[in-house]
Design a protein around this motif. Structure first.
Motif, PDB file in Angstrom:
ATOM      1  N   ALA A  72      16.055 -10.152  13.498  1.00  0.00           N
ATOM      2  CA  ALA A  72      14.877  -9.309  13.722  1.00  0.00           C
ATOM      3  C   ALA A  72      13.926  -9.390  12.537  1.00  0.00           C
ATOM      4  N   ARG A  73      14.472  -9.359  11.324  1.00  0.00           N
ATOM      5  CA  ARG A  73      13.621  -9.371  10.132  1.00  0.00           C
ATOM      6  C   ARG A  73      12.978 -10.733   9.905  1.00  0.00           C
ATOM      7  N   ARG A  74      13.654 -11.800  10.318  1.00  0.00           N
ATOM      8  CA  ARG A  74      13.032 -13.119  10.215  1.00  0.00           C
ATOM      9  C   ARG A  74      11.783 -13.221  11.078  1.00  0.00           C
ATOM     10  N   ALA A  75      11.773 -12.488  12.191  1.00  0.00           N
ATOM     11  CA  ALA A  75      10.631 -12.531  13.109  1.00  0.00           C
ATOM     12  C   ALA A  75       9.521 -11.563  12.711  1.00  0.00           C
ATOM     13  N   LEU A  76       9.736 -10.804  11.638  1.00  0.00           N
ATOM     14  CA  LEU A  76       8.842  -9.700  11.296  1.00  0.00           C
ATOM     15  C   LEU A  76       8.222  -9.881   9.921  1.00  0.00           C
ATOM     16  N   GLY A  77       6.908  -9.656   9.847  1.00  0.00           N
ATOM     17  CA  GLY A  77       6.221  -9.473   8.580  1.00  0.00           C
ATOM     18  C   GLY A  77       5.807  -8.015   8.482  1.00  0.00           C
ATOM     19  N   TYR A  78       6.238  -7.332   7.417  1.00  0.00           N
ATOM     20  CA  TYR A  78       6.066  -5.880   7.326  1.00  0.00           C
ATOM     21  C   TYR A  78       5.299  -5.541   6.053  1.00  0.00           C
ATOM     22  N   LEU A  79       4.205  -4.813   6.209  1.00  0.00           N
ATOM     23  CA  LEU A  79       3.442  -4.297   5.076  1.00  0.00           C
ATOM     24  C   LEU A  79       3.610  -2.786   5.053  1.00  0.00           C
ATOM     25  N   PRO A  80       4.467  -2.264   4.158  1.00  0.00           N
ATOM     26  CA  PRO A  80       4.643  -0.815   4.086  1.00  0.00           C
ATOM     27  C   PRO A  80       3.375  -0.121   3.593  1.00  0.00           C
ATOM     28  N   GLU A  81       3.324   1.175   3.798  1.00  0.00           N
ATOM     29  CA  GLU A  81       2.170   1.961   3.364  1.00  0.00           C
ATOM     30  C   GLU A  81       1.965   1.804   1.865  1.00  0.00           C
ATOM     31  N   GLY A  82       0.723   1.542   1.453  1.00  0.00           N
ATOM     32  CA  GLY A  82       0.415   1.397   0.040  1.00  0.00           C
ATOM     33  C   GLY A  82       0.669   0.015  -0.522  1.00  0.00           C
ATOM     34  N   ALA A  83       1.188  -0.915   0.273  1.00  0.00           N
ATOM     35  CA  ALA A  83       1.463  -2.293  -0.167  1.00  0.00           C
ATOM     36  C   ALA A  83       2.248  -2.320  -1.471  1.00  0.00           C
ATOM     37  N   PRO A  84       3.442  -1.716  -1.510  1.00  0.00           N
ATOM     38  CA  PRO A  84       4.201  -1.689  -2.763  1.00  0.00           C
ATOM     39  C   PRO A  84       4.647  -3.081  -3.184  1.00  0.00           C
ATOM     40  N   GLY A 142      -0.002  -7.911  -0.502  1.00  0.00           N
ATOM     41  CA  GLY A 142       0.979  -7.426   0.471  1.00  0.00           C
ATOM     42  C   GLY A 142       0.905  -8.178   1.782  1.00  0.00           C
ATOM     43  N   LEU A 143      -0.307  -8.455   2.262  1.00  0.00           N
ATOM     44  CA  LEU A 143      -0.468  -9.225   3.495  1.00  0.00           C
ATOM     45  C   LEU A 143       0.037 -10.654   3.316  1.00  0.00           C
ATOM     46  N   ALA A 144      -0.229 -11.249   2.144  1.00  0.00           N
ATOM     47  CA  ALA A 144       0.267 -12.602   1.878  1.00  0.00           C
ATOM     48  C   ALA A 144       1.785 -12.630   1.930  1.00  0.00           C
ATOM     49  N   ALA A 145       2.426 -11.637   1.327  1.00  0.00           N
ATOM     50  CA  ALA A 145       3.885 -11.573   1.366  1.00  0.00           C
ATOM     51  C   ALA A 145       4.398 -11.378   2.789  1.00  0.00           C
ATOM     52  N   ALA A 146       3.650 -10.613   3.601  1.00  0.00           N
ATOM     53  CA  ALA A 146       4.088 -10.337   4.970  1.00  0.00           C
ATOM     54  C   ALA A 146       3.997 -11.572   5.862  1.00  0.00           C
ATOM     55  N   VAL A 147       3.008 -12.431   5.626  1.00  0.00           N
ATOM     56  CA  VAL A 147       2.817 -13.597   6.504  1.00  0.00           C
ATOM     57  C   VAL A 147       3.433 -14.867   5.929  1.00  0.00           C
ATOM     58  N   LEU A 148       4.024 -14.782   4.752  1.00  0.00           N
ATOM     59  CA  LEU A 148       4.484 -15.973   4.039  1.00  0.00           C
ATOM     60  C   LEU A 148       5.457 -16.817   4.856  1.00  0.00           C
ATOM     61  N   HIS A 149       6.360 -16.178   5.585  1.00  0.00           N
ATOM     62  CA  HIS A 149       7.372 -16.925   6.347  1.00  0.00           C
ATOM     63  C   HIS A 149       6.919 -17.190   7.784  1.00  0.00           C
ATOM     64  N   ASP A 150       5.608 -17.005   8.049  1.00  0.00           N
ATOM     65  CA  ASP A 150       5.002 -17.301   9.353  1.00  0.00           C
ATOM     66  C   ASP A 150       5.680 -16.546  10.493  1.00  0.00           C
ATOM     67  N   PRO A 151       5.760 -15.208  10.391  1.00  0.00           N
ATOM     68  CA  PRO A 151       6.444 -14.438  11.433  1.00  0.00           C
ATOM     69  C   PRO A 151       5.572 -14.285  12.670  1.00  0.00           C
ATOM     70  N   PRO A 152       6.180 -14.189  13.859  1.00  0.00           N
ATOM     71  CA  PRO A 152       5.392 -13.959  15.079  1.00  0.00           C
ATOM     72  C   PRO A 152       4.946 -12.519  15.251  1.00  0.00           C
ATOM     73  N   VAL A 153       5.539 -11.604  14.463  1.00  0.00           N
ATOM     74  CA  VAL A 153       5.218 -10.178  14.568  1.00  0.00           C
ATOM     75  C   VAL A 153       4.799  -9.667  13.195  1.00  0.00           C
ATOM     76  N   LEU A 154       3.674  -8.922  13.153  1.00  0.00           N
ATOM     77  CA  LEU A 154       3.236  -8.258  11.931  1.00  0.00           C
ATOM     78  C   LEU A 154       3.168  -6.761  12.177  1.00  0.00           C
ATOM     79  N   MET A 155       3.727  -5.975  11.243  1.00  0.00           N
ATOM     80  CA  MET A 155       3.603  -4.512  11.281  1.00  0.00           C
ATOM     81  C   MET A 155       2.967  -4.062   9.977  1.00  0.00           C
ATOM     82  N   LEU A 156       1.840  -3.368  10.090  1.00  0.00           N
ATOM     83  CA  LEU A 156       1.048  -2.983   8.930  1.00  0.00           C
ATOM     84  C   LEU A 156       0.879  -1.469   8.928  1.00  0.00           C
ATOM     85  N   ASP A 157       1.411  -0.824   7.905  1.00  0.00           N
ATOM     86  CA  ASP A 157       1.391   0.639   7.836  1.00  0.00           C
ATOM     87  C   ASP A 157       0.202   1.087   6.995  1.00  0.00           C
TER      88      ASP A 157
END
Length: 310
Positions: A72-84, A142-157
């Protein structure tokens, strides 16, 4: 690509998310919309596997988050609130670290780093510590880190929370650029975010789903949808001229901008009939338009007096 079934989460005596369910299809850009404290971040954390729900289940790209967490996590790029991030790390070092965590190696690693750095315009800050960056650039990292592994799903808080208008415009443009070929869900309490980015909105209050609709569908719920509005130097005279006109609901002067509003009755008011009535009364007008509706009005109606959630 994203499924929630009966998600429920309680913190002590407070019910943060209450039997929440929805489905997000491939290629959609969906806004998780709600007031502060609605349960949006808690929902995202459960979808990302960061929090374990008390009940229900979540799937990312058909992978059960609890039973197949790595897939599940391999398919996901996640940007938590505040881009920690790790504030003392330089941008280049941080993104390299994220690439290592995803197991990227060799030419593929170099290619993905080049893509993320180039797409997010980070070349000029690669040697700066993250703590020295503006909020807008930290979001970019934070967005760069979220898309780095080319995930099909992005979740941005809350990807634009706390940014100035220029930074918001910039980040929204980046999200639109990243959307082709991906499923994106972003949480927000900002109504303009829905119209600017999303093709669909899930309205949440007190941890429950209050509406699932397109931005146009939400606007159509507004009492201002289809209303006729116009500017005039003599609002009271215009109201008097329109009084008793068949087929219209209410006429009033909008306290926000002083325009006269002719609201729908059983059907939307006919602009030509309104113009004819005003001309007969010798009322000069300008800038007549048909109203699309008001998201703030719909938002208040959907979330009003909902119990507070975490």
């Amino acid at each position: 690509m994203i499924e929630a079934e009966g998600l429920t989460k309680r913190f002590d005596t407070r019910l943060a998310v209450d039997d929440l369910g929805f489905r997000i299809e491939p290629g959609e850009v969906v806004a998780l919309l709600g007031p502060n404290g609605a349960g949006k971040s808690t929902t995202m954390k459960m979808l990302a596997g960061y929090l374990i729900p008390d009940a229900g289940r979540a799937r990312i790209a058909r992978h059960d988050v609890a039973l197949r967490p790595v897939a599940a996590r391999r398919a996901l790029g996640y940007l938590p609130e505040g881009a920690p991030g790790y504030g003392e790390m330089e941008v280049a070092g941080f993104l390299g670290f994220v690439a290592d965590l995803h197991g990227l190696r060799g030419a593929g690693r170099a290619s993905r780093l080049d893509f993320a750095i180039g797409r997010l315009a980070l070349r000029g800050v690669l040697r700066q510590p993250i703590d020295t960056l503006s909020k807008g650039f930290r979001r970019r990292v934070g967005l760069a880190a979220a898309v780095l592994h080319d995930p099909p799903v992005l979740m941005l808080d809350e990807p634009t929370d706390g940014l100035d208008p220029n930074q918001k415009h910039e980040v929204r443009g980046l999200i639109r650029e990243l959307s082709p070929g991906r499923t994106i869900v972003l949480s927000t309490h900002l109504l303009e975010e829905v119209e600017a980015i999303a093709s669909r909105a899930l309205v949440i209050a007190a941890g429950r789903l209050r509406a699932d609709d397109t931005p146009e569908g939400l606007l159509a719920r507004s009492c201002h949808h289809g209303a006729v509005s116009f500017d005039t130097a003599d609002g009271p005279a215009a109201l008097a001229a329109l009084e008793g006109m068949e087929g219209i609901g209410e006429c009033r002067i909008d306290p926000q901008d002083g325009r006269v509003l002719v609201l729908a009755g059983a059907r939307p008011p006919d602009p030509e009939a309104v113009l004819h009535r005003l001309a007969a009364g010798k009322i000069a007008i300008r800038a007549l338009r048909i109203e699309r509706g008001r998201l703030d009005e719909v938002f208040r109606a959907l979330t009003h007096q909902a119990p507070e959630a975490a």
